[in-house]
Every structure is written in C-alpha cells, then in structure tokens.
Motif scaffolding. Structure first.
Motif, mmCIF file in Angstrom:
data_model
loop_
_atom_site.group_PDB
_atom_site.id
_atom_site.type_symbol
_atom_site.label_atom_id
_atom_site.label_comp_id
_atom_site.label_asym_id
_atom_site.label_seq_id
_atom_site.Cartn_x
_atom_site.Cartn_y
_atom_site.Cartn_z
ATOM 1 N N VAL A 54 0.836 -1.202 0.000
ATOM 2 C CA VAL A 54 0.000 0.000 0.000
ATOM 3 C C VAL A 54 0.874 1.256 0.000
ATOM 4 O O VAL A 54 0.575 2.244 -0.701
ATOM 5 C CB VAL A 54 -0.959 -0.013 1.200
ATOM 6 N N LEU A 57 1.914 1.871 -3.494
ATOM 7 C CA LEU A 57 0.798 2.395 -4.281
ATOM 8 C C LEU A 57 0.565 3.875 -3.993
ATOM 9 O O LEU A 57 0.268 4.656 -4.901
ATOM 10 C CB LEU A 57 -0.474 1.598 -3.974
ATOM 11 N N ASP A 58 0.714 4.259 -2.738
ATOM 12 C CA ASP A 58 0.504 5.652 -2.352
ATOM 13 C C ASP A 58 1.598 6.576 -2.879
ATOM 14 O O ASP A 58 1.415 7.802 -2.922
ATOM 15 C CB ASP A 58 0.431 5.775 -0.831
ATOM 16 N N ALA A 82 -7.502 -2.303 0.164
ATOM 17 C CA ALA A 82 -7.212 -1.022 0.816
ATOM 18 C C ALA A 82 -7.199 0.143 -0.162
ATOM 19 O O ALA A 82 -7.604 1.263 0.197
ATOM 20 C CB ALA A 82 -5.863 -1.108 1.537
ATOM 21 N N ARG A 83 -6.742 -0.085 -1.398
ATOM 22 C CA ARG A 83 -6.593 0.993 -2.375
ATOM 23 C C ARG A 83 -7.118 0.557 -3.741
ATOM 24 O O ARG A 83 -6.373 0.506 -4.724
ATOM 25 C CB ARG A 83 -5.117 1.410 -2.496
ATOM 26 N N GLU A 85 -8.732 2.028 -5.980
ATOM 27 C CA GLU A 85 -8.584 3.049 -7.014
ATOM 28 C C GLU A 85 -7.153 3.123 -7.547
ATOM 29 O O GLU A 85 -6.913 3.721 -8.611
ATOM 30 C CB GLU A 85 -8.998 4.419 -6.467
ATOM 31 N N SER A 86 -6.211 2.508 -6.844
ATOM 32 C CA SER A 86 -4.799 2.564 -7.240
ATOM 33 C C SER A 86 -4.326 1.304 -7.944
ATOM 34 O O SER A 86 -3.137 1.176 -8.235
ATOM 35 C CB SER A 86 -3.925 2.802 -5.996
ATOM 36 N N ARG A 162 -13.031 -4.093 -4.611
ATOM 37 C CA ARG A 162 -11.955 -4.947 -5.140
ATOM 38 C C ARG A 162 -12.457 -5.856 -6.256
ATOM 39 O O ARG A 162 -11.683 -6.249 -7.134
ATOM 40 C CB ARG A 162 -11.317 -5.775 -4.025
#
Length: 230
Positions: A54, A57-58, A82-83, A85-86, A162
């Motif tokens: 994560v 990804l951020d 968790a992400r 959109e990424s 997801r």
C-alpha cells in the motif's frame, strides 16, 4: 511484483526482463523480514506485508498492476482492498485470493518466529513438477525464511470495490477448466474469484514455482496479460 514464500524480489528477475522489454516499469518487492536470512521476523504479519505494498501504491501517480505469486496473492488482494482506485489489474500466479478470514497456510513447520523452507516431502508432487535437482539446490540456496505470522494471520478484506478490478489467474498446477469448474460448483476457496467482474485464466503447465521452472514463458505470459493481449 510480490514474491511468494521464501523468495525475495530478485526471484522475479526473468519475468521483469520481459515486462521491461515490453515497455513497462517494474518493481519487484522484497517484503519486510525477508531482506536477508538473518533479518528479524519477530512480530511481522500479513498486514505488515500488505501495508508495504500500500505504501508503494501511495507513492506513485498512476494505477499499478499487482502480481502476486503463491502467498503473495493474499498480499496483493489485501492491497487492492485497501486501495482499489490505485490498482489497474491483479495477476495471481499459481494462486487465488483468500476469502475473508482465511489464512495462507497454517500447516507449515514453524521455527521460532520464522518458517524456513521445509523439506521437499512437505510439498505435493504437483508442486514440484519440473523442479529438477539443480533447481531445487538453487531454490534452497536463495530461500529466505518467511515470517511465521504471514502464513497464519487471517485475511481481512471488506471493500467490495476490489471485485471491480480486472484480474487474471496464471494456472500452473491446475487447468483453466478445473479452476472454472471449482468456481461454478461453489468451492469455498474460489469464492473471491467467483465475485470478480472481469476474470481471465491462463495456463502455464508446470509446478508451483514457474519463475524457476519456466521463467521465459512466465515472463512472456505476464507481458501479454499486463498488456491486455492475453
């Protein structure tokens, strides 16, 4: 690119060459506690490995394709939860995502806070297909103990977004027809696959470690799947 148990980022080298030749940028991750055979693995669990992905990804400015081999499947699944959109696509290499509350493998022999690569007798014959004696020696030479909690911590995935992420399975030990049959018959371990809106299954017949046994074919298949050509 997330390695499975006992492997670090360097294990992806044959596959990254093909992806980079196709114009993709790659990052093959070495996860916490797997930096070296003597690294501390105390207290490192599944969430720590997910959080490491994560964090990457951020740090980037566009959605990424996540590739997870074996136990790495749970890690990319958790990162996508968790992400979402990424994440542009999820690729599971000889693995499937875990149902919520599932564990990667709580039957492997633990030594302290680690799981060293066990004897070959622990694995099924299908796991070891094409893993010749020289390859077994090389695998054991490069193997890094896995943090024990990564194998036994329950997965926690609650974000239904997801399932909207396109996903692919690279099937090595089983055929696409077998996997599709398990999904259609409602097998519990394929419950996550059954809910994915856009799923493709690709065959690469070999054992559980295609990056060792069929590296060139794995690299080309990954390049095809990432490039939406397969």
């Amino acid at each position: 690119m997330i390695p499975g148990f006992w492997l670090d980022g360097a294990s992806w080298a044959p596959a990254t060459r093909d992806l980079e030749a196709a114009g993709h940028r790659t990052l093959a991750m070495t996860l916490p506690g797997k930096e070296s055979p003597i690294a501390s693995r105390h207290g490192i669990g599944l969430r720590d490995h997910i959080d490491a992905v994560v964090d990457v990804l951020d740090s980037i400015d566009a959605p990424a394709v996540l590739v997870g081999h074996s136990g790495g499947a749970a890690i990319i699944q958790g990162a996508a939860d968790a992400r979402p959109e990424s994440v542009a696509k999820l690729i599971y290499v000889d693995a499937v995502p875990l149902p919520d509350g599932g564990v990667v493998n709580d039957e492997l022999p633990v030594v302290g806070c680690s799981i060293p690569l066990p004897g070959w007798e622990v694995f099924d014959d299908a796991d070891l297909t094409d893993l010749t004696d020289p390859l077994r020696q090389e695998f054991r030479r490069m193997a890094i103990p896995e943090p024990a909690l990564v194998a036994t911590d329950p997965q926690s995935v609650r974000n239904a977004a997801r399932f909207g992420i396109p996903a692919a399975v690279i099937a090595c030990e089983f055929s696409a027809a077998q996997i599709q049959g398990w999904i259609e018959s409602g097998e519990a371990f394929t419950s996550e696959l059954a809910r994915i809106e856009k799923l493709s299954i690709h065959e690469l017949p070999t054992g559980h470690w295609p990056q060792l046994t069929r590296p060139a074919e794995l690299g080309q298949l990954l390049a095809d799947v990432v490039g939406n050509r397969g």
